[in-house]
Motif scaffolding. Structure first.
Motif, mmCIF file in Angstrom:
data_model
loop_
_atom_site.group_PDB
_atom_site.id
_atom_site.type_symbol
_atom_site.label_atom_id
_atom_site.label_comp_id
_atom_site.label_asym_id
_atom_site.label_seq_id
_atom_site.Cartn_x
_atom_site.Cartn_y
_atom_site.Cartn_z
ATOM 1 N N VAL A 1 -2.545 -7.040 53.419
ATOM 2 C CA VAL A 1 -2.625 -5.682 52.870
ATOM 3 C C VAL A 1 -1.546 -4.850 53.567
ATOM 4 C CG1 VAL A 1 -4.067 -3.631 52.591
ATOM 5 C CG2 VAL A 1 -5.106 -5.902 52.468
ATOM 6 N N PRO A 2 -0.430 -4.585 52.875
ATOM 7 C CA PRO A 2 0.661 -3.842 53.516
ATOM 8 C C PRO A 2 0.277 -2.392 53.803
ATOM 9 C CG PRO A 2 1.407 -4.952 51.504
ATOM 10 C CD PRO A 2 -0.078 -5.028 51.532
ATOM 11 N N ALA A 3 0.429 -1.991 55.056
ATOM 12 C CA ALA A 3 0.130 -0.608 55.441
ATOM 13 C C ALA A 3 1.015 0.366 54.669
ATOM 14 C CB ALA A 3 0.328 -0.430 56.939
ATOM 15 N N SER A 4 2.238 -0.048 54.382
ATOM 16 C CA SER A 4 3.164 0.828 53.652
ATOM 17 C C SER A 4 2.637 1.126 52.246
ATOM 18 C CB SER A 4 4.551 0.201 53.567
ATOM 19 O OG SER A 4 4.491 -1.059 52.915
ATOM 20 N N LYS A 5 2.009 0.141 51.627
ATOM 21 C CA LYS A 5 1.462 0.358 50.283
ATOM 22 C C LYS A 5 0.209 1.234 50.331
ATOM 23 C CE LYS A 5 3.454 -3.486 47.899
ATOM 24 N NZ LYS A 5 3.698 -3.532 46.483
ATOM 25 N N VAL A 6 -0.610 1.060 51.366
ATOM 26 C CA VAL A 6 -1.793 1.920 51.531
ATOM 27 C C VAL A 6 -1.328 3.362 51.727
ATOM 28 C CG1 VAL A 6 -3.771 2.466 53.006
ATOM 29 C CG2 VAL A 6 -3.285 0.085 52.404
ATOM 30 N N ALA A 7 -0.312 3.555 52.574
ATOM 31 C CA ALA A 7 0.216 4.897 52.826
ATOM 32 C C ALA A 7 0.775 5.519 51.550
ATOM 33 C CB ALA A 7 1.287 4.844 53.911
ATOM 34 N N LEU A 8 1.450 4.708 50.738
ATOM 35 C CA LEU A 8 1.988 5.189 49.469
ATOM 36 C C LEU A 8 0.868 5.655 48.540
ATOM 37 C CD1 LEU A 8 4.626 5.509 47.857
ATOM 38 C CD2 LEU A 8 4.242 3.204 46.981
ATOM 39 N N GLU A 9 -0.221 4.884 48.494
ATOM 40 C CA GLU A 9 -1.369 5.260 47.651
ATOM 41 C C GLU A 9 -2.004 6.555 48.144
ATOM 42 O OE1 GLU A 9 -2.411 3.803 44.735
ATOM 43 O OE2 GLU A 9 -0.626 2.573 44.986
ATOM 44 N N ILE A 10 -2.132 6.707 49.467
ATOM 45 C CA ILE A 10 -2.703 7.938 50.031
ATOM 46 C C ILE A 10 -1.825 9.127 49.646
ATOM 47 C CG2 ILE A 10 -3.183 9.196 52.166
ATOM 48 C CD1 ILE A 10 -3.889 6.450 53.415
ATOM 49 N N GLY A 11 -0.526 8.967 49.803
ATOM 50 C CA GLY A 11 0.402 10.035 49.418
ATOM 51 C C GLY A 11 0.281 10.388 47.957
#
Length: 91
Positions: free
Chosen positions: A67-77
């Motif tokens: 689970v890429p943290a960068s993708k989670v951060a993108l979804e949160i944004g």
């Protein structure tokens, strides 16, 4: 008050916008913005249920299971950008 949010990638969640009026949440946002990424899980638990966090992780999970943290951060944004759009239209 629940708001239905759909991110650009298609993740859907009902978010209680009253939970966003929380100084501790604001503190976490500032810490994350300052580079303290270890607070992202704590931040997620403040705005999403455990079930929704699992759904989010599954939504961005790669074929190998990571689970890429960068993708989670993108979804949160994207969730917050969508909320800002919704709130901006109300004014």
């Amino acid at each position: 008050m629940l708001k239905h949010i759909t991110t650009d990638s298609g993740f859907e969640v009902d978010l209680d916008i009253e939970l966003l009026d929380d100084m501790e949440l604001f503190d976490l946002i500032i810490e994350i913005d300052g580079g303290e990424f270890k607070n992202i899980p704590k931040f997620l638990r403040k705005i999403l249920s455990e079930k929704d966090i699992k759904r989010l992780y599954d939504h961005v999970r790669l074929e190998g299971g990571r689970v890429p943290a960068s993708k989670v951060a993108l979804e949160i944004g994207n969730i917050f950008a969508t909320l800002n759009e919704v709130e901006g239209k109300k004014k």
